[in-house]
Design a protein around this motif. Sequence first.
Motif, PDB file in Angstrom:
ATOM      1  N   SER A   1       0.835  -1.198   0.000  1.00  0.00           N
ATOM      2  CA  SER A   1       0.000   0.000   0.000  1.00  0.00           C
ATOM      3  C   SER A   1       0.871   1.250   0.000  1.00  0.00           C
TER       4      SER A   1
ATOM      5  N   THR B   1      -3.423   3.826  -1.773  1.00  0.00           N
ATOM      6  CA  THR B   1      -3.702   3.044  -2.966  1.00  0.00           C
ATOM      7  C   THR B   1      -3.192   1.624  -2.730  1.00  0.00           C
ATOM      8  N   HIS B   2      -4.029   0.663  -3.041  1.00  0.00           N
ATOM      9  CA  HIS B   2      -3.672  -0.744  -2.876  1.00  0.00           C
ATOM     10  C   HIS B   2      -3.438  -1.413  -4.231  1.00  0.00           C
ATOM     11  N   ILE B   3      -3.389  -0.625  -5.287  1.00  0.00           N
ATOM     12  CA  ILE B   3      -3.098  -1.170  -6.617  1.00  0.00           C
ATOM     13  C   ILE B   3      -1.895  -0.465  -7.245  1.00  0.00           C
TER      14      ILE B   3
ATOM     15  N   VAL C   1      -1.586   2.063 -13.993  1.00  0.00           N
ATOM     16  CA  VAL C   1      -2.996   2.109 -13.602  1.00  0.00           C
ATOM     17  C   VAL C   1      -3.792   2.859 -14.659  1.00  0.00           C
TER      18      VAL C   1
ATOM     19  N   LEU D   1      -6.741  -5.862 -10.669  1.00  0.00           N
ATOM     20  CA  LEU D   1      -7.053  -5.206  -9.413  1.00  0.00           C
ATOM     21  C   LEU D   1      -7.783  -3.903  -9.689  1.00  0.00           C
ATOM     22  N   ALA D   2      -8.857  -3.656  -8.956  1.00  0.00           N
ATOM     23  CA  ALA D   2      -9.651  -2.443  -9.151  1.00  0.00           C
ATOM     24  C   ALA D   2      -9.708  -1.655  -7.853  1.00  0.00           C
ATOM     25  N   GLN D   3      -9.733  -0.330  -7.971  1.00  0.00           N
ATOM     26  CA  GLN D   3      -9.920   0.560  -6.833  1.00  0.00           C
ATOM     27  C   GLN D   3     -10.597   1.819  -7.344  1.00  0.00           C
TER      28      GLN D   3
ATOM     29  N   LEU E   1      -9.940   7.129  -1.532  1.00  0.00           N
ATOM     30  CA  LEU E   1      -9.841   5.841  -2.220  1.00  0.00           C
ATOM     31  C   LEU E   1     -10.584   4.757  -1.451  1.00  0.00           C
TER      32      LEU E   1
ATOM     33  N   ASN F   1     -11.405   0.495  -0.875  1.00  0.00           N
ATOM     34  CA  ASN F   1     -10.606  -0.722  -0.855  1.00  0.00           C
ATOM     35  C   ASN F   1     -10.421  -1.218  -2.279  1.00  0.00           C
ATOM     36  N   ARG F   2      -9.592  -2.203  -2.461  1.00  0.00           N
ATOM     37  CA  ARG F   2      -9.405  -2.773  -3.798  1.00  0.00           C
ATOM     38  C   ARG F   2     -10.197  -4.070  -3.947  1.00  0.00           C
ATOM     39  N   CYS F   3     -10.504  -4.408  -5.163  1.00  0.00           N
ATOM     40  CA  CYS F   3     -11.132  -5.706  -5.482  1.00  0.00           C
ATOM     41  C   CYS F   3     -10.242  -6.457  -6.462  1.00  0.00           C
TER      42      CYS F   3
END
Length: 326
Positions: free
Chosen positions: A258, A266-268, A273, A306-308, A322, A324-326
């Motif tokens: 992160s 951001t977790h992606i 991106v 990965l999506a955010q 932001l 969470n991410r999926c």
Amino acid sequence: QGVQVRTTSIEGCDVGILRRSTAGIRLWEDSLIQHCRTGIHSDGVTCNGVIAVDGDLLDCGVGLLSVTVGGIDDLRLDGLIARCGVGARVASTGALESSVRAMRFTVVDCGVGLAIETGLSSLSYIRFGVFARNGLDAPYGTGGITVTESVAPSWVFSHASVRVADPLFVDPAAGDYSLRMGSPAIDVHPPGYLGGAISATDGDLDSWGNHDAGALPFYTLSASIEADVGATAELEVRGVSGSRVMLFLRRAPLATGSQQTLYGYTHIGTVGVSRVGSTRIAPGADRASLRLDIPNWPTLSGATWLAQALVQSSASPSGYALTNRC
């Protein structure tokens, strides 16, 4: 090593798991025990092992029962206990004290939430929990341990950090104990309590990486786990009515962890991106859907993305936060 129960369902037993040794037990990775007279029963003379509950104990007479005779149990509660006669009972007939380390757990719709009938060791703590809709939350006290940083319906736990409030479950009557937006269980505790780990969620969209109380964190971005090439994936974003939403995508794997930005973590990552869509949450609503068409390209087969999302939020100093991410 003990016994590890992973991605397993145990149902309709007199006792789901019975321990009569020093071996540890861990219930985790979406495992559950339900419709048993006793979910997990530790009953031994010298039970000097760990019992870790990271899964669900549902619809049992007693969810977790620890009765030691001259030994100790080290109970670690991090899951969901619901609709049990007694959620967890801890008792001892010896001089030694067991420990209870409960963090990020939910005890709900039980006749008795925690029945702690013995003193607990100084290693114990009960924090970041959610107690709701129980007949009695802790009728025998908490073994000399103070409950902190939790959500409960009354002042039965007197510490100033306990939020006395309805946790705002989505649909508890139907067994959905996930949190609604605005729940007092969202963003209860900062990263320092968990070894500095940053939360994967930012439920109040204030750009800080705090953690939620309870077993079920609040996600501001959710999506199907898998989607076929040539199909359409649908993602749901939570936020305030009228908020603008932008969706970003990056192909896994993620080389870095992160990263802090003006909008939270951001977790992606920030490199590679792509912005793939945007929408606005309708007036009077608290969520919006984003549809993502997946091209029928052979190179996408087996790929992980990965999506955010970035959501407009008055709670964030920058005006956006932001998810969470999926």
